[in-house]
Design an enzyme around this catalytic site. Structure first.
Site, PDB file in Angstrom:
ATOM      1  N   ASP A 179     -10.086 -15.314  -3.425  1.00  0.00           N
ATOM      2  CA  ASP A 179      -9.468 -16.342  -4.227  1.00  0.00           C
ATOM      3  C   ASP A 179      -9.890 -17.803  -4.203  1.00  0.00           C
ATOM      4  OD1 ASP A 179      -7.377 -14.160  -4.844  1.00  0.00           O
ATOM      5  OD2 ASP A 179      -7.329 -14.095  -2.812  1.00  0.00           O
ATOM      6  N   HIS A 206      -2.317 -12.571  -0.899  1.00  0.00           N
ATOM      7  CA  HIS A 206      -3.380 -12.159  -1.942  1.00  0.00           C
ATOM      8  C   HIS A 206      -3.065 -11.322  -3.394  1.00  0.00           C
ATOM      9  CE1 HIS A 206      -7.428 -10.903  -3.665  1.00  0.00           C
ATOM     10  NE2 HIS A 206      -7.038  -9.527  -3.406  1.00  0.00           N
TER      11      HIS A 206
HETATM   12  N1  LIG Z   1      -8.616  -8.804  -0.447  1.00  0.00           N
HETATM   13  C1  LIG Z   1      -9.166  -8.987  -1.569  1.00  0.00           C
HETATM   14  O1  LIG Z   1      -9.674 -10.024  -2.063  1.00  0.00           O
HETATM   15  C2  LIG Z   1      -9.913  -7.593  -2.382  1.00  0.00           C
HETATM   16  C3  LIG Z   1     -10.641  -7.867  -3.399  1.00  0.00           C
HETATM   17  C4  LIG Z   1     -11.312  -6.700  -3.795  1.00  0.00           C
HETATM   18  C5  LIG Z   1     -10.744  -5.431  -3.842  1.00  0.00           C
HETATM   19  N2  LIG Z   1      -9.749  -5.435  -2.572  1.00  0.00           N
HETATM   20  C6  LIG Z   1      -9.305  -3.837  -2.176  1.00  0.00           C
HETATM   21  O2  LIG Z   1     -10.401  -3.417  -1.482  1.00  0.00           O
HETATM   22  C7  LIG Z   1     -10.421  -2.055  -1.142  1.00  0.00           C
HETATM   23  C8  LIG Z   1     -11.595  -1.347  -1.546  1.00  0.00           C
HETATM   24  O3  LIG Z   1     -11.877  -1.542  -2.926  1.00  0.00           O
HETATM   25  P1  LIG Z   1     -13.177  -0.735  -3.385  1.00  0.00           P
HETATM   26  O4  LIG Z   1     -13.287  -1.279  -4.646  1.00  0.00           O
HETATM   27  O5  LIG Z   1     -14.293  -0.770  -2.413  1.00  0.00           O
HETATM   28  O6  LIG Z   1     -12.546   0.641  -3.568  1.00  0.00           O
HETATM   29  P2  LIG Z   1     -13.092   2.304  -3.542  1.00  0.00           P
HETATM   30  O7  LIG Z   1     -11.949   3.071  -4.147  1.00  0.00           O
HETATM   31  O8  LIG Z   1     -14.405   1.949  -4.432  1.00  0.00           O
HETATM   32  O9  LIG Z   1     -13.455   2.546  -2.173  1.00  0.00           O
HETATM   33  C9  LIG Z   1     -12.421   2.751  -1.128  1.00  0.00           C
HETATM   34  C10 LIG Z   1     -13.155   3.696  -0.138  1.00  0.00           C
HETATM   35  O10 LIG Z   1     -12.147   3.818   0.858  1.00  0.00           O
HETATM   36  C11 LIG Z   1     -12.318   5.341   1.132  1.00  0.00           C
HETATM   37  N3  LIG Z   1     -11.099   5.668   2.063  1.00  0.00           N
HETATM   38  C12 LIG Z   1      -9.886   6.075   1.533  1.00  0.00           C
HETATM   39  N4  LIG Z   1      -9.268   6.223   2.337  1.00  0.00           N
HETATM   40  C13 LIG Z   1      -9.831   5.931   3.619  1.00  0.00           C
HETATM   41  C14 LIG Z   1      -9.622   6.078   4.936  1.00  0.00           C
HETATM   42  N5  LIG Z   1      -8.195   6.350   5.486  1.00  0.00           N
HETATM   43  N6  LIG Z   1     -10.573   5.748   5.963  1.00  0.00           N
HETATM   44  C15 LIG Z   1     -11.808   5.312   5.508  1.00  0.00           C
HETATM   45  N7  LIG Z   1     -12.137   5.242   4.254  1.00  0.00           N
HETATM   46  C16 LIG Z   1     -11.061   5.483   3.344  1.00  0.00           C
HETATM   47  C17 LIG Z   1     -12.569   5.986  -0.039  1.00  0.00           C
HETATM   48  O11 LIG Z   1     -12.872   7.227   0.030  1.00  0.00           O
HETATM   49  C18 LIG Z   1     -13.382   5.017  -0.836  1.00  0.00           C
HETATM   50  O12 LIG Z   1     -14.758   5.325  -0.554  1.00  0.00           O
HETATM   51  C19 LIG Z   1      -9.112  -1.446  -2.470  1.00  0.00           C
HETATM   52  O13 LIG Z   1      -7.945  -1.463  -1.502  1.00  0.00           O
HETATM   53  C20 LIG Z   1      -9.181  -3.016  -3.204  1.00  0.00           C
HETATM   54  O14 LIG Z   1      -7.714  -3.237  -3.715  1.00  0.00           O
HETATM   55  C21 LIG Z   1      -9.460  -6.318  -1.967  1.00  0.00           C
HETATM   56  O1  LIG Z   2      -6.786  -7.459  -7.853  1.00  0.00           O
HETATM   57  C1  LIG Z   2      -7.273  -6.161  -7.237  1.00  0.00           C
HETATM   58  O2  LIG Z   2      -6.491  -5.527  -6.967  1.00  0.00           O
HETATM   59  C2  LIG Z   2      -8.660  -6.367  -6.616  1.00  0.00           C
HETATM   60  C3  LIG Z   2      -8.846  -7.497  -5.732  1.00  0.00           C
HETATM   61  O3  LIG Z   2      -7.594  -7.855  -4.935  1.00  0.00           O
HETATM   62  C4  LIG Z   2      -9.131  -8.716  -6.423  1.00  0.00           C
HETATM   63  O4  LIG Z   2      -8.559  -9.796  -6.215  1.00  0.00           O
HETATM   64  O5  LIG Z   2     -10.112  -8.807  -7.203  1.00  0.00           O
END
Ligand SMILES: NC(=O)c1ccc[n+]([C@@H]2O[C@H](COP(=O)([O-])OP(=O)(O)OC[C@H]3O[C@@H](n4cnc5c(N)ncnc54)[C@H](O)[C@@H]3O)[C@@H](O)[C@H]2O)c1
Ligand SMILES: O=C(O)C[C@H](O)C(=O)O
Length: 365
Positions: free
Chosen positions: A194, A222
Site C-alpha cells: 500500500d 491492510h
Molecule cells: N498483504 C498484502 O499486501 C497482500 C498482497 C497480495 C496478496 N496477499 C495475500 O497473500 C496470500 C497469497 O496470495 P497468492 O496470490 O500467492 O495466493 P495463491 O492462492 O496463489 O497461493 C497461496 C498458496 O498457499 C498455499 N497454502 C494454502 N494453505 C497452506 C498452508 N496451510 N500452508 C502452506 N501453504 C498453504 C496454497 O496451496 C497456495 O499454493 C493471500 O492470502 C492473498 O490474499 C496479501
Molecule cells: O486485495 C487483496 O485481497 C490482495 C492484496 O491484499 C492486495 O492488496 O493486492
C-alpha cells in the site's frame, strides 16, 4: 655506528625495501581475497528464508527475487525453505526444478520451519472477486495458529516473520498470540504494498520519479479502511525537499480520490486480473524484509504492520501499520508526527476495524 648512520643504512638497505614490498603485496593480496570472498559469498553464513504458500502466485514471483539477492543483498547466501500443502506439491516441485541449489521444498511444516531466520508467510486462501479481506478470515486464522506453533518450536530464536496472507494484520496477530516465545518485535505484516501504491500515485500525479517521493504513511489495516497519509510526505526537487501537499496543490484530490484509489487498489487488480496482485506484492515483501534487515535510508521511513504499543493513541495489542525507521535489524515507530483532525478520525476508524477483526478471529478459532 651512531643512530643517524644506522637510519641511513636501513633506508639504503635493499633487504628492507624488499620486506616493505612484500608487506604491501600481502596487504593487497588480502584485500583482493576479501573482495573475491564477498563476490563468491564464501565467508558469510547463509540465511534460511522460509516462504509458505510458495507454490502460489506470489511465491512464484518472490522466490526468484530472493534467490537473486533482492531481499538480503547480492552478497548474502540464502537457503530457501518452501512450504505448501499436498494439493500444491506438484507445482512446488516444479518451482524447485526452476531454481538452483540450496532449496528445501516440502509439505512438512516442521522441516520447513527448521532453523529459519526469516519467514515470509504467503500460505492461505486468497480473496476472490467480491470478497472483503475479512471474508477469508476463518480459513486463514486456523492456519496461522498452527504455523505459529511450528515456528515457535523449530525456527531460529531470532526469526523475523512477515505475514502477507490476508487478513494480514489479524493473521500476524494470531501468529503472535500462539507463538509467545517469538519476540513481538519480530512479527510484522505487509503494508509496504500500500505504501508503494501511495508513492506511485503521487509520482504519477506530479510526473516525478517514484524514488523522489518519500515518507507517505499507511496507517492501520491492510484493508479498505487503511489511511494513506501524505501530510508528512515530500518530493526531492532541484530546490530541496518540498511537501507533497504544496506541490500537488489539490487538497480535494489528496483527501478523497488519492485515498480511495490506494485503499481500493487490491480490489481493482482482482477485478482486472481475476487474481489478486502478485508481482507487486512479491516486490513489496522484498522491500519490507530488505529495509528491516539492512536499514532504512537516513531521513526516510516506510510503513510496516507492527505490534502496537499504544503509539498515536492506538489501542495496544493490535498489529497496526505505522511509519517506522529500521536500523540494525530493528524497527522503531516514528514518533511525534502531528495528526490533524481528519487524520485522527481515519486512524481511529481503521483501528476499530482491527478490533472487530480480532474479535471475529477469536470466534473462528
Ligand atoms: N498483504 C498484502 O499486501 C497482500 C498482497 C497480495 C496478496 N496477499 C495475500 O497473500 C496470500 C497469497 O496470495 P497468492 O496470490 O500467492 O495466493 P495463491 O492462492 O496463489 O497461493 C497461496 C498458496 O498457499 C498455499 N497454502 C494454502 N494453505 C497452506 C498452508 N496451510 N500452508 C502452506 N501453504 C498453504 C496454497 O496451496 C497456495 O499454493 C493471500 O492470502 C492473498 O490474499 C496479501
Ligand atoms: O486485495 C487483496 O485481497 C490482495 C492484496 O491484499 C492486495 O492488496 O493486492
Amino acid at each position: 655506528m651512531n643512530i643517524e648512520m644506522f637510519a641511513l643504512e636501513i633506508m639504503d638497505n635493499t633487504v628492507l625495501k624488499k620486506s616493505v614490498l612484500v608487506l604491501l603485496c600481502t596487504f593487497l593480496f588480502w584485500k583482493i581475497v576479501r573482495y573475491m570472498c564477498d563476490l563468491l559469498k564464501v565467508d558469510k553464513e547463509p540465511v534460511k528464508v522460509l516462504v509458505t504458500g510458495a507454490a502460489g502466485q506470489i511465491g512464484y514471483a518472490l522466490v526468484p527475487m530472493i534467490a537473486r539477492g533482492m531481499m538480503l543483498g547480492p552478497n548474502q547466501p540464502v537457503i530457501l525453505h518452501m512450504l505448501d500443502i499436498e494439493p500444491g506439491l506438484e507445482a512446488l516441485k516444479g518451482v524447485k526444478m526452476e531454481l538452483i541449489d540450496g532449496v528445501v521444498a516440502t509439505t512438512d511444516v516442521v522441516e520447513a520451519c527448521k532453523d529459519v531466520n526469516i519467514a515470509v508467510m504467503l500460505g492461505g486462501s486468497p480473496r476472490k472477486e467480491g470478497m472483503e479481506r475479512k471474508d477469508v478470515m476463518s480459513k486463514n486464522v486456523s492456519i496461522y495458529k498452527a504455523q505459529a506453533s511450528a515456528l515457535e518450536e523449530h525456527a531460529a530464536s531470532d526469526c523475523k516473520v512477515l505475514v502477507v496472507a490476508n487478513p494480514a494484520n489479524t493473521n500476524a496477530l494470531i501468529l503472535k498470540e500462539f507463538a509467545p516465545s517469538i519476540p513481538e518485535k519480530n512479527i510484522t505484516c505487509l503494508t509496504r504494498l500500500d505504501h508503494n501504491r501511495a508513492l506511485g500515485q503521487i509520482s504519477e500525479k506530479l510526473n516525478v520519479h517514484v524514488s523522489d517521493v518519500k515518507n507517505v504513511i499507511i496507517w492501520g489495516n491492510h484493508s479498505s479502511t487503511q489511511y494513506p497519509d501524505v501530510n508528512h510526505a515530500t518530493v526531492t526537487t532541484s530546490n530541496g525537499h518540498k511537501p507533497v501537499r504544496e506541490l500537488v496543490a489539490d487538497d480535494n484530490w489528496l483527501n478523497s480520490e488519492f485515498i480511495t484509489t490506494v485503499q481500493q487498489r487490491g480490489g481493482a487488480i482482482i477485478k482486472a486480473r481475476k487474481l489478486s496482485s502478485a508481482l507487486s506484492a512479491a516486490s513489496a515483501a522484498c522491500d519490507h524484509i530488505h529495509d528491516w534487515v539492512l536499514g532504512t535510508p537516513k531521513g526516510t521511513w516506510v510503513s510496516m504492520g507492527v505490534y502496537c504499543d499504544g503509539s498515536y493513541g492506538i489501542q495496544s495489542g493490535l498489529i497496526y501499520s505505522f511509519p517506522v525507521t529500521c536500523d540494525k535489524g530493528e524497527w522503531n515507530i516514528v514518533q511525534g508526527l502531528k495528526i490533524d483532525e481528519l487524520s485522527r478520525e481515519k486512524l481511529d476508524k481503521t483501528a476499530q476495524e482491527l478490533i472487530e477483526e480480532k474479535t471475529l478471529a477469536y470466534s473462528c478459532l
